[in-house]
Structure formats: structure tokens, C-alpha cells
Motif scaffolding. Structure first.
Motif: not given
Length: 267
Positions: A1-20
Motif C-alpha cells: 500500500m502507498r506510504f506503507l511499502s515501496d518496491d520501486r527501483k531507481v536504476e540510475s543515480k546520476s543527476p537527472c532532475m528535470q521538474v521541481i
């Protein structure tokens, strides 16, 4: 459930933020996250509190950043959290908007807002205020993620009081206006444009700002209402916390009652 579990994997850890997305929590942050991650906009993954709360290691990083007064050192910590994400919406992103603008100088800044400050105040009071109270902290104390979640709120409050020293209260329409004005001012200092956005604006202003085509299939803008889910999350967190306390109490009672006899028997 959202806010209780999170299995998302972020493959890249390079800076790539495009929207704040710099608007406060309860300003359509989940709806905006869904839109950003959709095939229309394609900014996936998008950071959100739902991807922080289930992870003690991430909560510890946010706490460290909230406590760090040196901007360069704080941004080193924040890179460990936000690098690899193409967008951010909701807490903890909005409290670090100035840092994120420095860290990701090419990112588009969206100021997502409610229809009025009064509407925001009613919504925030019904949902998130609880997580900074002892009514949450004490029952859930035995769960590390819940303890850290509480302290994220407390240290977040302290940081905001330093930012707005004359603020009379965080759950006020004054704070809502102060935060939005602060975002605009921090963007202005850096020569950054702010895209002002309300849920009623739908796809058009965001698509224009991000140079994307609005959906041709006529689909509506995502509308996620976390209020009902947050109420359920509260019940689950308090319930599992109380069960943990009951289990601990039972274990202590059993040890006190039967422990001496067992020791005598085996010694």
C-alpha cells in the motif's frame, strides 16, 4: 500500500532532475506525480513522500539534511536521495526547493497550488498534521520508520520556523502564502521562471512549460485523492503500533512470570 511499502527501483543515480514541483503537500502533489510519470509527460520516476516513508535509510538522509546548516554539505546529502529521479512532487522536495534549484539548474519549477489558502488549510489539517503529534509518536514508537517519520515532521517544523521567523503557526493560511512567495523569490534570485499551476488548469500549462503535446485522447488530468488513503494509513500505523506494544508487554509479563522458574529448573 502507498506510504506503507515501496518496491520501486531507481536504476540510475546520476543527476537527472528535470521538474521541481515546489507546492506544499495537499496541493495535488499525488495527482501531479501521476501526470509527470504518465506517458504524456514521461518524467518517471518522480520523488514523493510515498517513496520516503517506507524506508528508514531514506528518512535518515532527510533528517540529516534538515539538520545540516551548511548548504553545500546539505546538498551532498540530498543528491543521495534525489539523484536518479526525473521529477519531484510533495514533501520532502518542497522544503528543499532552494537547494534543488541549485542542484538541478536546468529543471523546470512548477508551483502547484490549491484553489485557495483556506482550502489548503482544511485539507492539511485533516490529513498530515497528525504525524507531528505525540498521538502518532507514542503508539508507533516501536517501528523505526514511524519514529523517523515523526522526527522528519518535527525537524521540518524547526527549519520552517527559521525560514519564517515571524510565523505564528505552520497550519495557517499565512504559512501557505509565505511558502509560495518564498518559492517565487528563490526562483527570481536564480533567474528561474515559475510555472504557476492549479488542478483546474489541467494539462495545458504543464505541457507548454515542458514542451510536450497534451493528450490527444482527451483523457482527464489525474485526480488522486490521498485523504481517504491517509485515513486508512493512520489506522494501520496506529493498529500495528499498538499490537507491537501488546506483544512486547506480553513478552515482558511472560519473562517476569515464568523466567525465574525456568532458570531454577535449568540451573
Amino acid at each position: 500500500m502507498r506510504f506503507l511499502s515501496d518496491d520501486r527501483k531507481v536504476e540510475s543515480k546520476s543527476p537527472c532532475m528535470q521538474v521541481i514541483a515546489a507546492g506544499l503537500s495537499r496541493c495535488a502533489t499525488s495527482s501531479l506525480q501521476a501526470a509527470l510519470e504518465s506517458d504524456v509527460l514521461g518524467y518517471e520516476p518522480c520523488m514523493h513522500m510515498a517513496h520516503i516513508a517506507p524506508h528508514a535509510d531514506r528518512e535518515k538522509l532527510i533528517l540529516a539534511a534538515l539538520k545540516e546548516t551548511n548548504a553545500k554539505e546539505r546538498q551532498k546529502i540530498l543528491h543521495k536521495v534525489f539523484d536518479g529521479y526525473k521529477a519531484t512532487s510533495d514533501y520532502p522536495g518542497w522544503i528543499f526547493t532552494d537547494d534543488l534549484m541549485d542542484m538541478y539548474p536546468d529543471a523546470i519549477v512548477i508551483l502547484n497550488q490549491r484553489e485557495s489558502a483556506e482550502a489548503w488549510l482544511q485539507s492539511i489539517g485533516q490529513s498530515l498534521k497528525f504525524f507531528g503529534t505525540m498521538s502518532y509518536y507514542v503508539p508507533t514508537f516501536l517501528w523505526q520508520t514511524d519514529r523517523l517519520h515523526y522526527w522528519m515532521h518535527i525537524y521540518g517544523y524547526e527549519r520552517l520556523k527559521e525560514r519564517f521567523p515571524n510565523l505564528k503557526g505552520l497550519y495557517t493560511t499565512e504559512f501557505y502564502q509565505l511558502h509560495n512567495d518564498w518559492v517565487r523569490e528563490e526562483a527570481k534570485k536564480r533567474g528561474r521562471k515559475v510555472v504557476e499551476w492549479y488542478p483546474k488548469d489541467s494539462w495545458k500549462p504543464i505541457c507548454e512549460a515542458l514542451d510536450k503535446e497534451p493528450p490527444k485522447d482527451g483523457r482527464p488530468f489525474p485526480r488522486l485523492n490521498d485523504s481517504a488513503q491517509m485515513a486508512l494509513v493512520k489506522r494501520i500505523l496506529i493498529g500495528r503500533g499498538l499490537i507491537s506494544w501488546a506483544a512486547l508487554g506480553a513478552a515482558v509479563w511472560a519473562g517476569w512470570t515464568y523466567g525465574p522458574g525456568l532458570l531454577r529448573e535449568y540451573l
